[in-house]
Design an enzyme around this catalytic site. Structure first.
Site, PDB file in Angstrom:
ATOM      1  N   ASN A 157       0.747  -1.212   0.297  1.00 15.89           N
ATOM      2  CA  ASN A 157       0.086   0.055  -0.076  1.00 15.89           C
ATOM      3  C   ASN A 157       0.892   1.288  -0.091  1.00 15.89           C
ATOM      4  OD1 ASN A 157       0.784  -0.279   2.545  1.00 15.89           O
ATOM      5  ND2 ASN A 157      -1.321   0.110   3.620  1.00 15.89           N
ATOM      6  N   LYS A 180      12.220  -7.564   1.820  1.00 14.57           N
ATOM      7  CA  LYS A 180      11.448  -8.600   0.964  1.00 14.57           C
ATOM      8  C   LYS A 180      10.188  -7.781   0.801  1.00 14.57           C
ATOM      9  CE  LYS A 180       8.153 -10.968   1.041  1.00 14.57           C
ATOM     10  NZ  LYS A 180       7.413 -10.825  -0.089  1.00 14.57           N
ATOM     11  N   PRO A 181      10.266  -7.070  -0.168  1.00 12.41           N
ATOM     12  CA  PRO A 181       9.075  -6.333  -0.836  1.00 12.41           C
ATOM     13  C   PRO A 181       7.780  -7.071  -0.993  1.00 12.41           C
ATOM     14  CG  PRO A 181      10.400  -6.117  -2.547  1.00 12.41           C
ATOM     15  CD  PRO A 181      10.964  -7.035  -1.525  1.00 12.41           C
ATOM     16  N   GLU A 255       3.565  -3.957  12.488  1.00  7.45           N
ATOM     17  CA  GLU A 255       2.709  -3.004  12.053  1.00  7.45           C
ATOM     18  C   GLU A 255       1.446  -3.620  11.479  1.00  7.45           C
ATOM     19  OE1 GLU A 255       0.617  -0.454  10.736  1.00  7.45           O
ATOM     20  OE2 GLU A 255       2.154   0.450   9.338  1.00  7.45           O
ATOM     21  N   LEU A 256       0.491  -3.798  12.059  1.00  6.53           N
ATOM     22  CA  LEU A 256      -0.668  -4.687  11.471  1.00  6.53           C
ATOM     23  C   LEU A 256      -1.949  -3.948  11.253  1.00  6.53           C
ATOM     24  CD1 LEU A 256       0.454  -7.601  14.028  1.00  6.53           C
ATOM     25  CD2 LEU A 256       1.406  -6.998  11.831  1.00  6.53           C
ATOM     26  N   CYS A 289      -3.635   1.451   6.652  1.00  6.08           N
ATOM     27  CA  CYS A 289      -3.949   0.782   7.902  1.00  6.08           C
ATOM     28  C   CYS A 289      -4.516   1.522   8.726  1.00  6.08           C
ATOM     29  CB  CYS A 289      -2.675   0.054   8.420  1.00  6.08           C
ATOM     30  SG  CYS A 289      -1.166   0.698   8.416  1.00  6.08           S
ATOM     31  N   GLU A 390     -11.631  -4.836   9.029  1.00  7.82           N
ATOM     32  CA  GLU A 390     -10.831  -3.642   8.280  1.00  7.82           C
ATOM     33  C   GLU A 390     -11.433  -3.883   6.944  1.00  7.82           C
ATOM     34  OE1 GLU A 390      -6.590  -4.021   8.102  1.00  7.82           O
ATOM     35  OE2 GLU A 390      -6.297  -1.879   8.111  1.00  7.82           O
ATOM     36  N   GLU A 467       7.390   3.137  14.698  1.00  7.54           N
ATOM     37  CA  GLU A 467       8.514   3.614  13.563  1.00  7.54           C
ATOM     38  C   GLU A 467       8.385   5.117  13.461  1.00  7.54           C
ATOM     39  OE1 GLU A 467       6.811   1.074  10.349  1.00  7.54           O
ATOM     40  OE2 GLU A 467       8.602  -0.007  10.488  1.00  7.54           O
TER      41      GLU A 467
HETATM   42  P1  ADP Z   1      -1.885  -8.273   2.190  1.00 11.72           P
HETATM   43  O1  ADP Z   1      -3.035  -9.499   2.309  1.00 11.72           O
HETATM   44  O2  ADP Z   1      -2.384  -7.027   2.274  1.00 11.72           O
HETATM   45  O3  ADP Z   1      -1.047  -8.592   0.832  1.00 11.72           O
HETATM   46  P2  ADP Z   1       0.241  -9.723   3.913  1.00 11.72           P
HETATM   47  O4  ADP Z   1       0.284  -9.579   5.208  1.00 11.72           O
HETATM   48  O5  ADP Z   1      -0.214 -10.899   3.214  1.00 11.72           O
HETATM   49  O6  ADP Z   1      -0.680  -8.485   3.209  1.00 11.72           O
HETATM   50  O7  ADP Z   1       1.444  -9.263   3.064  1.00 11.72           O
HETATM   51  C1  ADP Z   1       2.353  -8.349   3.683  1.00 11.72           C
HETATM   52  C2  ADP Z   1       3.712  -8.833   3.258  1.00 11.72           C
HETATM   53  O8  ADP Z   1       3.992 -10.006   4.071  1.00 11.72           O
HETATM   54  C3  ADP Z   1       3.965  -9.011   1.781  1.00 11.72           C
HETATM   55  O9  ADP Z   1       5.328  -8.792   1.646  1.00 11.72           O
HETATM   56  C4  ADP Z   1       3.863 -10.415   1.527  1.00 11.72           C
HETATM   57  O10 ADP Z   1       4.648 -11.016   0.384  1.00 11.72           O
HETATM   58  C5  ADP Z   1       4.458 -11.010   2.893  1.00 11.72           C
HETATM   59  N1  ADP Z   1       3.877 -12.405   3.421  1.00 11.72           N
HETATM   60  C6  ADP Z   1       2.723 -12.882   3.235  1.00 11.72           C
HETATM   61  N2  ADP Z   1       2.719 -14.220   3.626  1.00 11.72           N
HETATM   62  C7  ADP Z   1       4.094 -14.486   4.063  1.00 11.72           C
HETATM   63  C8  ADP Z   1       4.581 -15.488   4.978  1.00 11.72           C
HETATM   64  N3  ADP Z   1       4.084 -16.714   4.988  1.00 11.72           N
HETATM   65  N4  ADP Z   1       5.833 -15.577   5.282  1.00 11.72           N
HETATM   66  C9  ADP Z   1       6.696 -14.451   5.102  1.00 11.72           C
HETATM   67  N5  ADP Z   1       6.019 -13.128   4.380  1.00 11.72           N
HETATM   68  C10 ADP Z   1       4.853 -13.223   4.049  1.00 11.72           C
END
Ligand code: ADP
Length: 486
Positions: A157, A180-181, A255-256, A289, A390, A467
């Site tokens: 986002n 890791k983006p 940050e959830l 968020c 949400e 942050e």
């Molecule tokens: P959204 O559902 O909004 O994409 P996520 O929490 O799934 O939110 O994704 C946020 C980040 O976490 C992204 O970079 C995604 O690739 C990563 N991600 C998703 N699942 C995993 C996992 N099992 N382990 C590590 N990273 C993850």
């Protein structure tokens, strides 16, 4: 593609100062959410390359952590200047892969750059302490040291700001980092890596790896070398990563998700509240968020507010982010559209009234992306899904309330605790409500609260840590106590 500098379009990963491609021809496609066209592909790397990145970051840490704050600060400032100089190209990449209107993308790049400047400055203010001794023969000191190799997993986002908010703090503190983006928005991350490289940030200090989230995440979480993980994303994945980090006992910043209440009291300036609610609800098509998720309006002003708010929503213009008229871009993917539809349908089935929007949009033959009308629901109540979950989309539900204590209870009745907002003028009410809201951040008479100078973060299921602000760098520092017999 109207990039001024085509070399900012990077389609390889940046590990140890080198651009790395997939060895087995495996790639992830980046899709423009407005047009559903492929923009580019990036390597689908896995655990093997993640180990390489960790080794590189560990090696680079030796020199980076020993440099003076001012040396690190100089390099971060160069990075900051380069980000600012390339604002148009970075904004273009954000709009292309994420969808937000170009003006919002430019704002994001400025916001992203502001963290790099801020932490370049903060790096020089990492002070220790001298504690008055408890025995006359002893001297007691506290020093702050970088935590070491760190990792960041970031969302789509805010493809630029969610990276710099973490990486600038880490690098300023003397840590190295592997980012890791999100798979949806890797191009902005890789362009930031190119600019870090041009700024002269040494090899291995800042690394960007794209690919298999689960495989990369597993290696980062398991590794005893990685001493900290900073994650921004969904609460479910945050919980999972926290459990995966239990074995290596890592420091965590999480940050959830949020479920922000936005409260309008009878004595509020209604026009200002409407403006604030539009900003807090519809920025980034409702995909932040800290977006207002539940709008509570006190009964005396409910009618006036809902009419003015609905009128303001009707002025929003949906379209592609590259069209300069657009104020509402597409959602990120199909699942996001389905969630908005589900929340609206559920609310209407349980008695809410739709007064604006409520439909998915097909813009034209070419513009077939994930568009959803800005939507307003009135007569919403706590039984509806939209009150608990949400939405992360352009749907504004309006709830009516009478008493102050009642609305505070409703506002706090959620597992989340990230941002909350309210509008009112009475000073004692402002204090009372600010203190009573169980949230990490509260906006009073404003719908926009984010800035690099203040601590951003949540409580409860919205996460851990802060942050930005002077607190932001603390997350990347260990406290060491030194007891000296003299
Ligand atoms: P959204 O559902 O909004 O994409 P996520 O929490 O799934 O939110 O994704 C946020 C980040 O976490 C992204 O970079 C995604 O690739 C990563 N991600 C998703 N699942 C995993 C996992 N099992 N382990 C590590 N990273 C993850």
């Amino acid at each position: 593609m109207p990039l001024n500098d085509l070399s900012l379009l990077k389609t390889k990963c940046y590990l140890n100062g080198v651009w790395v491609d997939s060895v087995d021809n495996s790639f992830i496609d980046v899709i423009n959410p407005a047009l559903l066209q492929k923009v580019a592909s990036v390597p689908n790397l896995t655990g093997r390359e993640t180990h390489d990145a960790i080794n590189a970051a560990e090696l680079a840490l030796k020199d980076w952590s020993k440099r003076t704050a001012s040396e690190r600060s100089e390099l971060l400032k160069k990075w900051f200047v380069l980000i600012k100089e390339n604002i148009d190209d970075l904004a273009w990449l954000i709009t292309l892969e994420q969808g937000k209107p170009l003006l919002e993308s430019q704002r994001e790049v400025k916001y992203a750059a502001s963290f790099v400047e801020w932490f370049a400055e903060e790096s020089k203010r990492v002070y220790g302490e001298v504690i008055p001794q408890h025995q006359s023969s002893k001297r007691l000191l506290v020093i702050k040291q970088p935590v070491g190799v760190t990792a960041a997993i970031t969302p789509w986002n805010f493809p630029a700001a969610m990276i710099t908010r973490k990486a600038a703090a880490a690098l300023a503190a003397g840590c190295t980092m592997i980012v890791k983006p999100a798979p949806e928005t890797p191009l902005t991350a890789l362009a930031l890596a190119e600019l870090a490289d041009r700024a002269g940030i040494p090899a291995g200090v800042f690394n960007v790896i794209t690919g298999d989230a689960v495989a990369i995440g597993n290696v980062l979480c398991d590794s005893p070398v990685v001493r900290k993980l900073s994650f921004t994303g969904s609460t479910n994945i945050g919980r999972l990563l926290m459990s995966q980090c239990a074995h290596s006992l890592k420091k965590l910043s999480l940050e959830l998700g949020g479920n922000a209440p936005f409260i309008v009291f009878n004595d509020a300036d209604i026009d200002a509240a409407v403006e604030g609610a539009i900003a807090a609800k519809f920025r980034n098509t409702g995909q932040t968020c800290v977006c207002a998720n539940r709008i509570y309006v006190q009964s005396e002003v409910y009618k006036a507010f809902s009419e003015k708010f609905t009128q303001a929503v009707s002025l929003l213009k949906v379209g592609t982010g590259t069209d300069t008229e657009t104020t509402i871009g597409p959602l990120i993917n199909k699942a996001a559209v389905l969630k908005a539809m589900d929340h609206v349908n559920d609310a209407v089935a349980k008695g809410a009234k739709l007064v604006a929007g409520g439909q998915q949009l097909l813009m034209s033959e070419d513009i077939v992306g994930y568009f959803y009308q800005p939507t307003v629901l009135i007569d919403v109540d706590a039984s509806m899904k939209i009150a608990r979950e949400e939405t992360f989309g352009p749907v504004a539900p309006l709830f009516k309330f009478d008493g102050v204590d009642d609305v505070i209870e409703q506002a706090n009745d959620t597992e989340f605790g990230l941002a909350a907002y309210f509008y009112g003028r009475d000073v004692s009410l402002i204090w009372k409500v600010s203190e009573a809201l169980e949230y990490g951040m509260v906006g009073v008479n404003t719908g926009i609260i984010s800035t690099e100078v203040a601590p951003f973060g949540g409580i409860k299921a919205s996460g851990l840590g802060r942050e930005g602000g002077h607190q932001g760098i603390e997350e990347y520092l260990e406290t060491k106590y030194v007891c000296m017999e003299i």
